[in-house]
Scaffold this motif. Sequence first.
Motif, PDB file in Angstrom:
ATOM      1  N   HIS A 129     -58.297 -24.253  24.139  1.00  0.00           N
ATOM      2  CA  HIS A 129     -57.519 -25.003  25.367  1.00  0.00           C
ATOM      3  C   HIS A 129     -56.817 -26.303  25.065  1.00  0.00           C
ATOM      4  CE1 HIS A 129     -57.366 -27.395  29.069  1.00  0.00           C
ATOM      5  NE2 HIS A 129     -57.651 -26.381  29.908  1.00  0.00           N
ATOM      6  N   MET A 130     -57.667 -26.841  24.153  1.00  0.00           N
ATOM      7  CA  MET A 130     -57.299 -28.137  23.900  1.00  0.00           C
ATOM      8  C   MET A 130     -56.143 -28.318  22.902  1.00  0.00           C
ATOM      9  SD  MET A 130     -60.663 -30.786  23.855  1.00  0.00           S
ATOM     10  CE  MET A 130     -59.811 -32.057  24.304  1.00  0.00           C
ATOM     11  N   ALA A 131     -56.043 -27.549  21.894  1.00  0.00           N
ATOM     12  CA  ALA A 131     -55.070 -27.081  20.867  1.00  0.00           C
ATOM     13  C   ALA A 131     -53.733 -26.625  21.593  1.00  0.00           C
ATOM     14  CB  ALA A 131     -55.584 -26.252  20.036  1.00  0.00           C
ATOM     15  N   SER A 146     -55.388 -21.468  28.439  1.00  0.00           N
ATOM     16  CA  SER A 146     -55.656 -22.742  29.020  1.00  0.00           C
ATOM     17  C   SER A 146     -56.074 -22.348  30.535  1.00  0.00           C
ATOM     18  CB  SER A 146     -54.587 -23.614  29.449  1.00  0.00           C
ATOM     19  OG  SER A 146     -53.887 -23.907  28.030  1.00  0.00           O
ATOM     20  N   LEU A 147     -56.661 -21.041  30.655  1.00  0.00           N
ATOM     21  CA  LEU A 147     -57.271 -20.810  31.904  1.00  0.00           C
ATOM     22  C   LEU A 147     -58.394 -21.623  32.384  1.00  0.00           C
ATOM     23  CD1 LEU A 147     -57.155 -16.957  31.397  1.00  0.00           C
ATOM     24  CD2 LEU A 147     -55.576 -18.224  33.154  1.00  0.00           C
ATOM     25  N   PRO A 148     -58.669 -21.922  33.528  1.00  0.00           N
ATOM     26  CA  PRO A 148     -60.036 -22.868  33.877  1.00  0.00           C
ATOM     27  C   PRO A 148     -61.206 -22.062  33.603  1.00  0.00           C
ATOM     28  CG  PRO A 148     -58.251 -22.764  35.620  1.00  0.00           C
ATOM     29  CD  PRO A 148     -57.726 -21.656  34.779  1.00  0.00           C
ATOM     30  N   ASP A 149     -61.349 -20.941  33.557  1.00  0.00           N
ATOM     31  CA  ASP A 149     -62.798 -20.247  33.348  1.00  0.00           C
ATOM     32  C   ASP A 149     -62.711 -19.891  31.651  1.00  0.00           C
ATOM     33  OD1 ASP A 149     -64.834 -18.490  32.993  1.00  0.00           O
ATOM     34  OD2 ASP A 149     -64.288 -17.322  34.706  1.00  0.00           O
ATOM     35  N   GLN A 150     -63.435 -20.538  31.084  1.00  0.00           N
ATOM     36  CA  GLN A 150     -63.543 -20.437  29.599  1.00  0.00           C
ATOM     37  C   GLN A 150     -63.695 -18.821  29.094  1.00  0.00           C
ATOM     38  OE1 GLN A 150     -66.565 -22.418  27.070  1.00  0.00           O
ATOM     39  NE2 GLN A 150     -67.740 -22.897  28.841  1.00  0.00           N
ATOM     40  N   ARG A 151     -64.423 -18.296  29.957  1.00  0.00           N
ATOM     41  CA  ARG A 151     -64.725 -16.735  29.591  1.00  0.00           C
ATOM     42  C   ARG A 151     -63.549 -16.023  29.432  1.00  0.00           C
ATOM     43  NH1 ARG A 151     -68.966 -15.987  34.145  1.00  0.00           N
ATOM     44  NH2 ARG A 151     -67.449 -16.973  35.334  1.00  0.00           N
ATOM     45  N   ARG A 152     -62.372 -16.416  30.287  1.00  0.00           N
ATOM     46  CA  ARG A 152     -61.205 -15.825  30.336  1.00  0.00           C
ATOM     47  C   ARG A 152     -60.064 -16.212  29.027  1.00  0.00           C
ATOM     48  NH1 ARG A 152     -58.609 -15.706  36.061  1.00  0.00           N
ATOM     49  NH2 ARG A 152     -57.510 -14.297  34.793  1.00  0.00           N
ATOM     50  N   ARG A 153     -60.510 -17.193  28.450  1.00  0.00           N
ATOM     51  CA  ARG A 153     -59.676 -17.612  27.412  1.00  0.00           C
ATOM     52  C   ARG A 153     -60.016 -16.943  26.054  1.00  0.00           C
ATOM     53  NH1 ARG A 153     -61.873 -23.322  27.886  1.00  0.00           N
ATOM     54  NH2 ARG A 153     -61.947 -23.568  30.008  1.00  0.00           N
ATOM     55  N   PRO A 154     -58.839 -17.030  25.273  1.00  0.00           N
ATOM     56  CA  PRO A 154     -59.186 -16.460  23.859  1.00  0.00           C
ATOM     57  C   PRO A 154     -60.249 -17.024  23.043  1.00  0.00           C
ATOM     58  CG  PRO A 154     -56.806 -16.738  24.387  1.00  0.00           C
ATOM     59  CD  PRO A 154     -57.480 -17.285  25.327  1.00  0.00           C
ATOM     60  N   GLN A 155     -61.226 -16.428  22.360  1.00  0.00           N
ATOM     61  CA  GLN A 155     -62.272 -16.895  21.802  1.00  0.00           C
ATOM     62  C   GLN A 155     -62.241 -16.847  20.343  1.00  0.00           C
ATOM     63  OE1 GLN A 155     -64.950 -18.657  23.293  1.00  0.00           O
ATOM     64  NE2 GLN A 155     -64.179 -18.489  25.442  1.00  0.00           N
ATOM     65  N   ASP A 156     -61.171 -15.931  19.986  1.00  0.00           N
ATOM     66  CA  ASP A 156     -60.975 -15.810  18.528  1.00  0.00           C
ATOM     67  C   ASP A 156     -59.495 -16.420  17.874  1.00  0.00           C
ATOM     68  OD1 ASP A 156     -60.531 -14.587  15.653  1.00  0.00           O
ATOM     69  OD2 ASP A 156     -61.683 -12.822  16.247  1.00  0.00           O
ATOM     70  N   ALA A 157     -59.706 -17.589  17.271  1.00  0.00           N
ATOM     71  CA  ALA A 157     -58.594 -18.247  16.719  1.00  0.00           C
ATOM     72  C   ALA A 157     -57.696 -17.297  16.018  1.00  0.00           C
ATOM     73  CB  ALA A 157     -58.778 -19.450  16.161  1.00  0.00           C
ATOM     74  N   TRP A 158     -58.287 -16.605  14.941  1.00  0.00           N
ATOM     75  CA  TRP A 158     -57.628 -15.610  13.982  1.00  0.00           C
ATOM     76  C   TRP A 158     -56.941 -14.559  14.663  1.00  0.00           C
ATOM     77  CZ3 TRP A 158     -56.912 -17.558   9.543  1.00  0.00           C
ATOM     78  CH2 TRP A 158     -57.550 -18.508   8.810  1.00  0.00           C
TER      79      TRP A 158
END
Length: 373
Positions: free
Chosen positions: A309-311, A335-347
């Motif tokens: 989100h911050m990146a 950048s979704l408010p719910d972190q569970r819906r954001r991407p969790q794997d940067a690769w």
Amino acid sequence: MSPGRGPRPDPRTDFDPDDDHRKKAPTPRPAPAPAPRSAPGDPDFAALVAAVHAAGAPGELFGTDQPARWYRRMVRILHPDTTTGDRATATAAFARLAELWAEHEGRGGAVLETRTRRYRMGPLLATGDLANLFRLGHADGDVVLKLPRSPGDSDLIEREATALAQLARDGDPRHRAYVPRLVETFRHEEPGTGVRRTANILSDHSEFVSLARVAESYPDGVDPRDVAWMWRRLLVALGHAHRAGVLHGAVLPEHVLIHPREHGLVLVDWCYSVTTPDTPVPALVARHRDRYPPEVPDRRPASAGTDVHMATSCMRDLMGTRAHPALLRFAAGCSLPDQRRRPQDAWRLLAEFDELLEDLYGPRTFRPFTLKE
């Protein structure tokens, strides 16, 4: 600072990774320092600020009669964590005061000794959220001393040392150049006052510039084709850290450094990092409060999605109005408010980003990048 086969990447060269002041959380704090004898705005403060900046040598400021006593008095008046007026003025004067005292202690070149090494004190390089950064000379090459202004921030300096040590131990060696190298960490005793605080000695990246500096250079926004290589490398840095079990916790423009000419990137300031699962970010930088996702000010556990989100915020702001609508949609999904819906794997996110870039701009080509004066 997906991994495949191939040589170790160098952050100073273009490469394809697919080929391969803060507001602390409400925790118990040490008792506040005594109030300064004189506050900014008083004649004593203004006169002292002027004298510090006018001094060309330590003797002009401290004299020869009890210099340590005069130094301690000046610290009480100018220290940015105890001043009650213009903090920026006090911070600048305090940094210069520290340089002059270091020169005084070294009789023309201060020497810093730790248990393992001996360094020659150099000039102040920068003033960060928590700490002052000084160049240190060493036979093996210059390094940087990171010294917190307040002893109460030693816990965050220790947190950085823990994170960098874990990255060096558990991270993929091919990507370690995307984060600073921890040379050593130690307890520093301030000359003249005896105040002790934790300090880190880090690799020197003074040839790099921050994304904040890039944004200043391009007030109308950076071409998205140039932002692309910065974004890709930032995702590499995050992917490297996350696979080693470390969250950065403060991916802010001042903490992302690039080398414009050589297209390098280093993610610095790991003082807000998280190395334990299901743990909140320990503190936030107050002036950047609006950049944090909800879980940080709410003191909820952070995740890889917190860094993503911050990146994304950094890169979206860097492009400004020049961003392609497709890139804005991509950023919105990160950048979704719910972190569970954001991407969790940067690769995996990097692979998706590469597909989007190819759709928009075709095959990647090297684009020279320079800062505007």
